[in-house]
Design a protein around this motif. Structure first.
Motif, PDB file in Angstrom:
ATOM      1  N   TYR B 118     -50.409  -6.138 -99.079  1.00  0.00           N
ATOM      2  CA  TYR B 118     -50.647  -5.818-100.443  1.00  0.00           C
ATOM      3  C   TYR B 118     -51.940  -5.577-101.207  1.00  0.00           C
ATOM      4  N   CYS B 119     -53.113  -5.728-100.274  1.00  0.00           N
ATOM      5  CA  CYS B 119     -54.395  -5.576-100.640  1.00  0.00           C
ATOM      6  C   CYS B 119     -54.934  -3.913-100.510  1.00  0.00           C
ATOM      7  N   LYS B 120     -55.882  -3.943-101.392  1.00  0.00           N
ATOM      8  CA  LYS B 120     -56.771  -2.646-101.280  1.00  0.00           C
ATOM      9  C   LYS B 120     -58.199  -2.765-101.192  1.00  0.00           C
ATOM     10  N   HIS B 121     -58.839  -1.810-100.781  1.00  0.00           N
ATOM     11  CA  HIS B 121     -60.224  -1.797-100.800  1.00  0.00           C
ATOM     12  C   HIS B 121     -60.540  -0.337-101.473  1.00  0.00           C
ATOM     13  N   GLU B 122     -61.653  -0.465-102.465  1.00  0.00           N
ATOM     14  CA  GLU B 122     -61.976   0.963-102.904  1.00  0.00           C
ATOM     15  C   GLU B 122     -63.330   1.236-102.387  1.00  0.00           C
ATOM     16  N   SER B 123     -63.549   2.220-101.867  1.00  0.00           N
ATOM     17  CA  SER B 123     -64.757   2.724-101.119  1.00  0.00           C
ATOM     18  C   SER B 123     -65.595   3.839-102.040  1.00  0.00           C
ATOM     19  N   GLU B 124     -66.811   3.416-102.240  1.00  0.00           N
ATOM     20  CA  GLU B 124     -67.664   4.394-103.079  1.00  0.00           C
ATOM     21  C   GLU B 124     -67.808   5.582-101.974  1.00  0.00           C
ATOM     22  N   ALA B 125     -68.455   6.800-102.667  1.00  0.00           N
ATOM     23  CA  ALA B 125     -68.548   7.771-102.053  1.00  0.00           C
ATOM     24  C   ALA B 125     -69.632   7.755-100.944  1.00  0.00           C
ATOM     25  N   HIS B 126     -69.464   7.994 -99.737  1.00  0.00           N
ATOM     26  CA  HIS B 126     -70.802   7.748 -98.738  1.00  0.00           C
ATOM     27  C   HIS B 126     -71.470   9.259 -98.849  1.00  0.00           C
ATOM     28  N   ASN B 127     -72.596   9.233 -98.388  1.00  0.00           N
ATOM     29  CA  ASN B 127     -73.524  10.269 -98.694  1.00  0.00           C
ATOM     30  C   ASN B 127     -72.923  11.601 -98.306  1.00  0.00           C
ATOM     31  N   GLU B 128     -73.313  12.842 -98.387  1.00  0.00           N
ATOM     32  CA  GLU B 128     -72.784  14.002 -98.106  1.00  0.00           C
ATOM     33  C   GLU B 128     -72.566  14.372 -96.749  1.00  0.00           C
ATOM     34  N   GLY B 129     -71.648  14.823 -96.543  1.00  0.00           N
ATOM     35  CA  GLY B 129     -71.117  15.225 -95.099  1.00  0.00           C
ATOM     36  C   GLY B 129     -70.665  14.193 -94.205  1.00  0.00           C
ATOM     37  N   VAL B 130     -70.495  13.016 -94.811  1.00  0.00           N
ATOM     38  CA  VAL B 130     -69.759  11.821 -94.019  1.00  0.00           C
ATOM     39  C   VAL B 130     -68.325  11.926 -93.803  1.00  0.00           C
TER      40      VAL B 130
END
Lengths: 186, 186
Positions: B118-130
């Motif tokens: 029941y946990c989550k992880h929010e990932s920021e945007a990687h660089n373009e094209g990843v």
DNA sequence: TACATATGTATGTTATAATGTACATAGTTA
DNA sequence: TAACTATGTACATTATAACATACATATGTA
């Protein structure tokens, strides 16, 4: 893509990199050691740069060569592995599911592999420069390559050159499965 | 590697490819549409070819650019993932083990990720094209990206562009784990 | 508004990329 | 052994890559 147009694509890609970093031609010229006039010609597709000039550019901008010559179309795709048709032996004891097939741009492919209990698979040598990155999902695996054997348990992974024959063996009484990323450097 | 020497390396690599296929300069000239004299100059490092000429060569020989500009040192390495120090949240509910770290030549890295129930992880945007190539090992995962959600069950995988924010959530009452290959196109 | 600076493009010059052809050498065949 | 063919290199020619400099335009500042 016609062979005579690669320099135009490179121009567009170089312009895109420069704009994304908000750099002027002068600044890129300083970073790369390539003249401002030449950079402008390249970006406009007016000139067909030599490999040495491009090398200066990628080193100066810290980008990869491929980012100048290739493009991509990002998409989201969900794969149900059980729906895939596996490669493998006729008796089905070794099954390789092509989860993410080879793509010329990325130069790798990803398989999920299953080996039945006490079964093995002998793999011929791939082309020179091919490497495998293998992560065990379940079971126990013995990999033999270059007359050396490696036991891979759950929670372990192995990276090796696959351009020579190698053998995968399941030493346990339950199915072994692993994910393997095959990288083709050429 | 000095920037002014890339054309010599290309020459050596091109000669190696030609020899490995037992081709003459005449045959390569026919396959690629580049003159025999120029191919000889390139191989001897006597000339600094333009990108269009190299393009003709890689297309004619069905090789990649990288095979002309890079070299490699194959090794076997076994990784015990439980011995690795994971990246993740301070409270440890999201753990990313760097199984095969990033390598500039290959442009991808491979993680094993674990998310507690029941946990989550929010990932920021990687660089373009990843891009990410994710294969579920255990449990159930919900991925949210571009206001769309995807449920990934065991036996499934997903490929998506990671250059925008995305969220991984474990919707089940047991730990979820997956393998993810992160590919950097630039 | 006038002036200075930044930015990208145009121009001329020099070196060299790329080709076609000639040549030297090695290998094969009659 | 002589003739022929294959192979890679040398050479001359033409087009163009790469640069330094000048120029036109846009932008910012006093």
């Amino acid at each position: 893509m016609e062979t005579e147009q690669i320099h135009k694509k490179i121009g567009r890609n170089l312009l895109a990199v420069r704009k994304s970093r908000s750099l002027s031609l002068d600044q890129v010229a300083e970073l790369t050691g390539v003249s401002k006039a030449m950079l402008g010609q390249i970006e406009r597709g007016d000139s067909n740069p030599t490999i040495s000039v491009l090398w200066k550019i990628v080193n100066g901008l810290h980008i990869s060569f491929t980012s100048l010559i290739e493009n991509e179309e990002p998409t989201v795709s969900v794969v149900h592995i059980e729906d895939l048709t596996p490669f493998g032996e006729e008796d089905g004891e070794y099954r390789a599911y092509p989860v993410f097939p080879f793509n010329q741009q990325k130069k790798f492919e990803i398989y999920k592999v299953e080996i039945d209990p006490y079964c093995k698979h002998e793999s011929e040598a791939h082309n020179e420069g091919v490497e495998e990155y293998l992560l065990l999902v379940k079971g126990k695996l013995k990999l033999t390559i270059d007359q050396e054997s490696y036991i891979i348990n759950e929670g372990s992974a192995i990276h090796f050159s696959a351009d020579r024959p190698h053998i995968y063996e399941n030493l346990s009484d339950e199915m072994t499965s692993f994910h393997t990323t095959i990288f083709y450097s050429s």
